[in-house]
Design an enzyme around this catalytic site. Sequence first.
Site: not given
Length: 243
Positions: A8, A10
Amino acid sequence: MKILMVFDFDHTVVDDNCDIWVIKCLPGQILPDSVQSTYKRGHWTEYMGRVMTYIGDQGVMLDRVCSVMETIPFTPGMVDLLTFISENKSTVDCIIVSDANTMFIDWVLKGAGLRAAVDQVFSNLASVSESGYMELQHHHSHDCAKCPANMCKKKVLEAYLRKKADAGEEYGRVFYVGDGGNDLCPTSCLRGHDAVMPRKGFTLDKMLARLKDQEGNSSVGAKVIPWSCGSEILQELKDSLQS
């Protein structure tokens, strides 16, 4: 066989949220209520499209946006981890699956000299309009009731692995590294010898702990390895490469 690292972005690769960080490019570093009030649950990408339109309307050029995005801090240890991956591409593939957007991610990685570590970025498509504004589109459409409208990360990962398998490429192990609630869905397609690595104290970590407490739950078959900094992920990767 090679190892696949899936990240991922953020609060995983970077230690903040790109879509919040971008507000720093505004003179007052704040959005008016007239923009903030337009957000509807599950439709963040559409909301960010309106945010980027507002930023453009304030006369903020995209080179200014880029320079601000390049200042977002990396999560501790992530630069070393991505540097190691970039130096070991013969044995490690790396993809990013993120709810941010392709332009933000490219700007951040290129600004840090780390773009070579990542083979592919799967995110909401960002483009530049004729007026010089950033425009956003959903990564894809899907029918997963568990995920937001713009992306089902499980569908993305399954399609990527299927394409690799069709080309005769199989991964010895897959590491899925994330932090958020939308990172739970893709963990269900991992194998028993794969690993899901939730950031300690974040939503994914808490969701996996609750699933573990539910007797008889087998939706996550992969090994769960929580982490706090990139150095822990790097050590797991090195150990796996040596085993």
